[in-house]
Scaffold this active site. Structure first.
Site, PDB file in Angstrom:
ATOM      1  N   GLY A  67       0.815  -1.209   0.000  1.00 49.27           N
ATOM      2  CA  GLY A  67       0.000   0.000   0.000  1.00 49.27           C
ATOM      3  C   GLY A  67       0.851   1.261   0.000  1.00 49.27           C
ATOM      4  O   GLY A  67       0.484   2.274  -0.617  1.00 49.27           O
ATOM      5  N   GLU A 106      10.164  -1.273  -4.660  1.00 51.44           N
ATOM      6  CA  GLU A 106       9.944  -1.877  -5.973  1.00 51.44           C
ATOM      7  C   GLU A 106       8.919  -2.996  -5.878  1.00 51.44           C
ATOM      8  O   GLU A 106       7.942  -3.022  -6.605  1.00 51.44           O
ATOM      9  CB  GLU A 106      11.267  -2.393  -6.542  1.00 51.44           C
ATOM     10  CG  GLU A 106      11.165  -2.979  -7.931  1.00 51.44           C
ATOM     11  CD  GLU A 106      10.865  -1.938  -8.998  1.00 51.44           C
ATOM     12  OE1 GLU A 106      10.613  -2.337 -10.146  1.00 51.44           O
ATOM     13  OE2 GLU A 106      10.872  -0.733  -8.684  1.00 51.44           O
ATOM     14  N   PHE A 107       9.133  -3.942  -4.979  1.00 52.99           N
ATOM     15  CA  PHE A 107       8.107  -4.951  -4.684  1.00 52.99           C
ATOM     16  C   PHE A 107       8.378  -5.588  -3.332  1.00 52.99           C
ATOM     17  O   PHE A 107       9.453  -5.410  -2.742  1.00 52.99           O
ATOM     18  CB  PHE A 107       7.981  -6.006  -5.795  1.00 52.99           C
ATOM     19  CG  PHE A 107       9.207  -6.839  -6.032  1.00 52.99           C
ATOM     20  CD1 PHE A 107       9.393  -8.040  -5.352  1.00 52.99           C
ATOM     21  CD2 PHE A 107      10.157  -6.465  -6.967  1.00 52.99           C
ATOM     22  CE1 PHE A 107      10.515  -8.827  -5.590  1.00 52.99           C
ATOM     23  CE2 PHE A 107      11.275  -7.245  -7.211  1.00 52.99           C
ATOM     24  CZ  PHE A 107      11.455  -8.426  -6.519  1.00 52.99           C
ATOM     25  N   LYS A 141      17.051 -24.684  12.731  1.00 54.64           N
ATOM     26  CA  LYS A 141      17.655 -23.495  13.335  1.00 54.64           C
ATOM     27  C   LYS A 141      17.630 -23.579  14.866  1.00 54.64           C
ATOM     28  O   LYS A 141      18.550 -23.079  15.528  1.00 54.64           O
ATOM     29  CB  LYS A 141      16.921 -22.235  12.869  1.00 54.64           C
ATOM     30  CG  LYS A 141      17.632 -20.950  13.263  1.00 54.64           C
ATOM     31  CD  LYS A 141      17.012 -19.734  12.599  1.00 54.64           C
ATOM     32  CE  LYS A 141      17.764 -18.462  12.939  1.00 54.64           C
ATOM     33  NZ  LYS A 141      17.200 -17.266  12.268  1.00 54.64           N
ATOM     34  N   ASP A 168      12.890 -14.454  12.967  1.00 50.82           N
ATOM     35  CA  ASP A 168      12.554 -14.461  11.548  1.00 50.82           C
ATOM     36  C   ASP A 168      11.581 -15.561  11.155  1.00 50.82           C
ATOM     37  O   ASP A 168      11.563 -15.992  10.004  1.00 50.82           O
ATOM     38  CB  ASP A 168      13.823 -14.578  10.712  1.00 50.82           C
ATOM     39  CG  ASP A 168      14.560 -15.895  10.935  1.00 50.82           C
ATOM     40  OD1 ASP A 168      14.293 -16.564  11.949  1.00 50.82           O
ATOM     41  OD2 ASP A 168      15.399 -16.258  10.090  1.00 50.82           O
ATOM     42  N   ARG A 219      10.415  -9.206   2.815  1.00 58.02           N
ATOM     43  CA  ARG A 219      11.547  -8.704   2.049  1.00 58.02           C
ATOM     44  C   ARG A 219      11.064  -7.572   1.153  1.00 58.02           C
ATOM     45  O   ARG A 219      10.099  -7.744   0.393  1.00 58.02           O
ATOM     46  CB  ARG A 219      12.181  -9.811   1.222  1.00 58.02           C
ATOM     47  CG  ARG A 219      13.504  -9.419   0.560  1.00 58.02           C
ATOM     48  CD  ARG A 219      14.209 -10.647   0.014  1.00 58.02           C
ATOM     49  NE  ARG A 219      14.615 -11.529   1.108  1.00 58.02           N
ATOM     50  CZ  ARG A 219      14.886 -12.826   0.952  1.00 58.02           C
ATOM     51  NH1 ARG A 219      14.769 -13.391  -0.248  1.00 58.02           N
ATOM     52  NH2 ARG A 219      15.260 -13.546   1.993  1.00 58.02           N
ATOM     53  N   SER A 241      31.422 -12.373   4.055  1.00 58.48           N
ATOM     54  CA  SER A 241      31.070 -13.144   2.856  1.00 58.48           C
ATOM     55  C   SER A 241      30.774 -12.249   1.658  1.00 58.48           C
ATOM     56  O   SER A 241      30.786 -12.706   0.512  1.00 58.48           O
ATOM     57  CB  SER A 241      29.838 -14.007   3.138  1.00 58.48           C
ATOM     58  OG  SER A 241      28.702 -13.188   3.409  1.00 58.48           O
ATOM     59  N   GLU A 254      10.945 -10.223  10.901  1.00 61.40           N
ATOM     60  CA  GLU A 254      12.147  -9.610  10.356  1.00 61.40           C
ATOM     61  C   GLU A 254      11.861  -9.074   8.961  1.00 61.40           C
ATOM     62  O   GLU A 254      11.305  -9.787   8.120  1.00 61.40           O
ATOM     63  CB  GLU A 254      13.301 -10.612  10.284  1.00 61.40           C
ATOM     64  CG  GLU A 254      14.597  -9.989   9.771  1.00 61.40           C
ATOM     65  CD  GLU A 254      15.723 -11.000   9.646  1.00 61.40           C
ATOM     66  OE1 GLU A 254      16.653 -10.951  10.477  1.00 61.40           O
ATOM     67  OE2 GLU A 254      15.657 -11.838   8.722  1.00 61.40           O
ATOM     68  N   ASN A 285      19.805  -8.733  -3.775  1.00 59.75           N
ATOM     69  CA  ASN A 285      18.938  -9.894  -3.620  1.00 59.75           C
ATOM     70  C   ASN A 285      19.370 -11.041  -4.521  1.00 59.75           C
ATOM     71  O   ASN A 285      19.327 -12.206  -4.123  1.00 59.75           O
ATOM     72  CB  ASN A 285      17.490  -9.509  -3.931  1.00 59.75           C
ATOM     73  CG  ASN A 285      16.521 -10.616  -3.588  1.00 59.75           C
ATOM     74  OD1 ASN A 285      16.363 -11.010  -2.437  1.00 59.75           O
ATOM     75  ND2 ASN A 285      15.850 -11.157  -4.597  1.00 59.75           N
TER      76      ASN A 285
END
Length: 229
Positions: free
Chosen positions: A25, A40-41, A55, A72, A77, A114, A139, A148
């Protein structure tokens, strides 16, 4: 012991669904105002049960502390075009009253060894259940499309090598991360040109759609008129 995982995860799924609607929105509001949207999305997911269990073992999370210690289970995202958009989104989230920010981790300014880059925000979000309000930890990861792409590839390889990458592969991933970030920086340098081009393209597309719609109406009127003759 959690016997009904579906029941346990239901509030997390509700939180993800609601947050996706709200974040999308925000993007729509920018579009309606014919402004560049920093979003963007948006995607979201609830962590699969097997991933939660894995985990818990890896991070030594006790079951009775799962809701507090695993941040999480609900994950959102947000993808952005430019690095500058990431920090704009962060500011927008800080201003919201429907969530509480508990923690921020800037892996863009403080890149991981990394090569991983992203901005992570842990929030507390209230969901309304038939039994009352329940506050859920979620998260939110905010990153560019280039970040990404790299993170998705690295995540896939992580499953294969269990985090123990061969030295040559690790070096290549680091170089790829730097190349992706260089691309982001180059796009930032010309972002005003890009934004202007996108605005013109959007304007042209809307105009064509409106023209097509008018032609469709005229066709219907003409058909109606011919039937009345």
């Amino acid at each position: 012991m959690i016997e009904n995982w579906q029941h346990f995860l239901l509030p997390y799924q509700q939180a993800v669904n609601e947050l996706k609607v709200k974040l999308r929105g925000m993007r729509k509001q920018y579009q309606d105002q014919k402004q560049h949207s920093p979003i963007e999305f948006v995607t979201g997911r609830v962590k699969p049960v097997e991933s939660i269990k894995e985990k818990m073992v890896r991070r030594h999370v006790q079951e009775d502390r799962l809701e507090q210690d695993m941040q999480d289970i609900a994950g959102l995202r947000i993808m952005c075009q430019f690095v500058e958009d990431i920090y704009k989104v962060v500011d927008l989230l800080r201003q919201r009253s429907d969530m509480t920010i508990l923690e921020e981790r800037d892996y863009i300014s403080n890149v991981k060894p990394s090569g991983y880059r992203s901005y992570h925000i842990v929030i507390e979000y209230p969901v309304q259940l038939v039994t009352g309000e329940k506050k859920i930890l979620a998260e939110i990861q905010i990153r560019t499309l280039a970040m990404n792409f790299w993170a998705t590839i690295e995540h896939s390889l992580n499953y294969k090598y269990k985090g123990a990458f061969p030295e040559e592969l690790s070096a290549r991933l680091q170089r790829a991360a730097e190349a992706a970030f260089k691309l982001d920086n180059e796009m930032s340098e010309i972002r005003e040109e890009i934004k202007e081009a996108q605005t013109l393209f959007s304007y042209k597309k809307n105009a064509e759609q409106n023209t097509a719609g008018d032609e469709g109406h005229r066709s219907e009127e003409e058909q109606s008129e011919s039937r009345n003759i």
